[in-house]
Design an enzyme around this catalytic site. Sequence first.
Site, PDB file in Angstrom:
ATOM      1  N   HIS A   1      34.913 -21.935   9.552  1.00 31.32           N
ATOM      2  CA  HIS A   1      34.968 -21.551  11.152  1.00 31.32           C
ATOM      3  C   HIS A   1      33.590 -21.047  11.496  1.00 31.32           C
ATOM      4  CE1 HIS A   1      37.500 -19.816  14.496  1.00 31.32           C
ATOM      5  NE2 HIS A   1      36.243 -19.789  14.864  1.00 31.32           N
TER       6      HIS A   1
ATOM      7  N   HIS B   1      30.422 -20.969  14.658  1.00 32.76           N
ATOM      8  CA  HIS B   1      29.864 -21.322  16.128  1.00 32.76           C
ATOM      9  C   HIS B   1      28.431 -21.426  15.801  1.00 32.76           C
ATOM     10  CE1 HIS B   1      33.697 -20.438  18.064  1.00 32.76           C
ATOM     11  NE2 HIS B   1      33.536 -19.479  16.930  1.00 32.76           N
ATOM     12  N   LEU B   2      28.147 -22.795  16.271  1.00 33.96           N
ATOM     13  CA  LEU B   2      26.500 -22.975  16.163  1.00 33.96           C
ATOM     14  C   LEU B   2      25.640 -23.147  17.415  1.00 33.96           C
ATOM     15  CD1 LEU B   2      25.881 -25.469  13.268  1.00 33.96           C
ATOM     16  CD2 LEU B   2      25.463 -23.000  13.223  1.00 33.96           C
ATOM     17  N   ARG B   3      26.471 -22.883  18.652  1.00 34.61           N
ATOM     18  CA  ARG B   3      26.137 -23.077  19.993  1.00 34.61           C
ATOM     19  C   ARG B   3      25.413 -24.464  20.063  1.00 34.61           C
ATOM     20  NH1 ARG B   3      29.795 -19.459  20.960  1.00 34.61           N
ATOM     21  NH2 ARG B   3      29.150 -17.326  20.481  1.00 34.61           N
TER      22      ARG B   3
ATOM     23  N   LYS C   1      40.401 -28.281  17.529  1.00 34.57           N
ATOM     24  CA  LYS C   1      40.657 -26.722  17.786  1.00 34.57           C
ATOM     25  C   LYS C   1      41.408 -26.533  19.165  1.00 34.57           C
ATOM     26  CE  LYS C   1      39.816 -22.479  17.488  1.00 34.57           C
ATOM     27  NZ  LYS C   1      38.281 -21.548  17.404  1.00 34.57           N
TER      28      LYS C   1
ATOM     29  N   HIS D   1      43.090 -20.878  17.793  1.00 34.35           N
ATOM     30  CA  HIS D   1      43.026 -19.712  18.301  1.00 34.35           C
ATOM     31  C   HIS D   1      44.188 -18.804  18.702  1.00 34.35           C
ATOM     32  CE1 HIS D   1      40.151 -16.357  19.801  1.00 34.35           C
ATOM     33  NE2 HIS D   1      41.288 -15.740  20.058  1.00 34.35           N
TER      34      HIS D   1
ATOM     35  N   HIS E   1      40.736 -17.230  12.044  1.00 35.31           N
ATOM     36  CA  HIS E   1      40.583 -15.963  12.000  1.00 35.31           C
ATOM     37  C   HIS E   1      41.668 -14.932  12.143  1.00 35.31           C
ATOM     38  CE1 HIS E   1      40.741 -16.392  16.221  1.00 35.31           C
ATOM     39  NE2 HIS E   1      39.544 -17.290  16.236  1.00 35.31           N
TER      40      HIS E   1
ATOM     41  N   ASP F   1      33.351 -17.463  11.251  1.00 34.53           N
ATOM     42  CA  ASP F   1      33.411 -17.164  12.818  1.00 34.53           C
ATOM     43  C   ASP F   1      32.216 -16.433  13.316  1.00 34.53           C
ATOM     44  OD1 ASP F   1      34.574 -17.161  15.492  1.00 34.53           O
ATOM     45  OD2 ASP F   1      35.860 -15.482  15.393  1.00 34.53           O
TER      46      ASP F   1
ATOM     47  N   HIS G   1      25.254 -14.325  19.985  1.00 38.68           N
ATOM     48  CA  HIS G   1      25.180 -13.703  21.375  1.00 38.68           C
ATOM     49  C   HIS G   1      23.610 -13.214  21.250  1.00 38.68           C
ATOM     50  CE1 HIS G   1      28.837 -14.827  22.686  1.00 38.68           C
ATOM     51  NE2 HIS G   1      29.633 -14.091  21.588  1.00 38.68           N
TER      52      HIS G   1
ATOM     53  N   ALA H   1      31.786 -10.986  22.821  1.00 37.68           N
ATOM     54  CA  ALA H   1      32.692 -11.008  21.759  1.00 37.68           C
ATOM     55  C   ALA H   1      31.841 -11.589  20.560  1.00 37.68           C
ATOM     56  CB  ALA H   1      34.143 -11.208  21.925  1.00 37.68           C
TER      57      ALA H   1
END
Lengths: 341, 341
Positions: B16, B18-20, B99, B138, B172, B244, B248, B260
């Site tokens: 899980h 996040h690579l943006r 997802k 989620h 998560h 996860d 940011h 978050a």
Amino acid sequence: MSSVTTFEINEPLDMHLHLRDGDMLKLVGPLTSNTFSGALIMPNLVPPVTTKEALLSYKQRIKEACEGDTFEPYCTLFFQNDYSYEFLEDVKDDIIGIKLYPAGITTNSETGVSSMDVEVLRPTLESMSKLGIPLCVHGETNGFVMDREKEFMPIYESIAAAFPDLTIIMEHITTADAVELMDKYDNLHATVTLHHLLITLDDVAGGMLQPHLFCKPIAKRPEDRSALLDAALKAHPKLMFGSDSAPHPKHKKECCGCAAGVFTSPIALQVLTELFEKYQALENLNAFVSLNAQKIYNFKPLTKKIKLVKKDFVVPEIYEYKNENVVPMYAGETLSWSIED
Amino acid sequence: MSSVTTFEINEPLDMHLHLRDGDMLKLVGPLTSNTFSGALIMPNLVPPVTTKEALLSYKQRIKEACEGDTFEPYCTLFFQNDYSYEFLEDVKDDIIGIKLYPAGITTNSETGVSSMDVEVLRPTLESMSKLGIPLCVHGETNGFVMDREKEFMPIYESIAAAFPDLTIIMEHITTADAVELMDKYDNLHATVTLHHLLITLDDVAGGMLQPHLFCKPIAKRPEDRSALLDAALKAHPKLMFGSDSAPHPKHKKECCGCAAGVFTSPIALQVLTELFEKYQALENLNAFVSLNAQKIYNFKPLTKKIKLVKKDFVVPEIYEYKNENVVPMYAGETLSWSIED
């Protein structure tokens, strides 16, 4: 009730207030004294207020900061286990109560008591009880953040039972459990803040993180807020308004490791009026913000009538004085009630 | 166990992540690809990944950002109610799962589903079930922040019961309730993050407010962390590691209204080793970070052996690339395990 366009509050009292010192005091003092008749001032300065000299000099500085306003600062001492009876007798008329902090539990409380064992606290509490000095308590353990107040309940109970003549105030209660406990002992009373009537943990951390709503004790669950609001709206006679308005400069709120405290002084009466009007309980507001406190602490405040009018009030983004500043709750938002000039 | 000074992890997988996109992808991509064999990549870009074209082009950008590393990005689509069977059949071999986000529940999820009614979701879920495409969820309602995951449990149950052949991953998970639910349906699995094995709400808001530990779902109670940790340490076969890790930029974390997400990619394997060593469970770590995922998703990752050595690793204060930056968990602190160069 929809036709109400003005409302008068007599002798409004804020029974839990942080005014700090120096330029911050000069900034925030008048933001309370211009609308409140009096306020119970917390003693958690650095160093804390523990001597008569510190007490009188702080009271003097507050009076200077609030000069020109009809306003009385009701000062408190920072609880110590070794206050002698003679000392307390001597200082009795200069204070309205003594504030007890468990060590390290909140802002500037490092020198608070390290044990909440009644036997350890007994000497000071016995003197206070005899002299009729009320005890104000920050009632939190150092347990899990959502349980701290509930875990403290047995300590309130043991003090209330051991000193039936001592007036005890559970400061800034945040849970339905505390509301319930208030009725269990004749000598237990409480203050509640404005923000704990309005927000839950959802408002602090449910969406984006909101540092300006981060406070101690932390805002709890919806059912807790609901119990607090019910008690306030009916002006439960053992419950008083105490804003716990606690200024921290903007850079200490909007940062990594933000300080705890919500600044509500300049909006408190307007928002309380809005809230009590919404729930059709305006007739109970004066008891909640003044009469209950007068009875519990047994004192007569300075005469002061505040007239609120139904007129938009845009809350300033920030209040500033010299190098100090503070962001109020609802900064930039519009309230439906204003204080008449 | 005290004599362990090196430890090898085979084919570590982050299920899980996040690579943006853009420069942030170029910054954080290599911080995963240099240590992990593969990662399941979340599709919540702006706009979200919902077409084959967007999917393939994103996968290509990830591969370019991670060039030079043995690393496979396992991409996902952003769930939509109107995906046709033909579309899913066509895209099947390019994705590892789909997802599902309830609308507005977390970062970039505004276009998620507005109803979690099984009948509304049925067309897409039926196609996925037939085609053997796993569903990643989620799982939070928009209720009170501490209850959101628990309130979502009946939805997990209804999907699991309605589609017994559909592989479902509760992403998560943060509660003891979710750990328990995992065992109730054969087709229910879960990921757990590093930070939810380590922190509770106390670490976020118990002392000063810690925006870098603020995430969704929010860290819960001590007994929840304990249940998650127990399941991870024994490498519960239905539980996978999914960081996860969610970057940011610093200014969006240390501000009013902080976003978050906790960024753990560059410290995940070191801290997991530290944690599993502490609880004498190192023999289960490889199952938790790789084997369980291989079985649940039924795939064979790229061969990659990561050697950890017991040597201090000082976590950088910040990672930067061009105008992007991100502050990792434990910034500036010293970990006891390092990754051998």
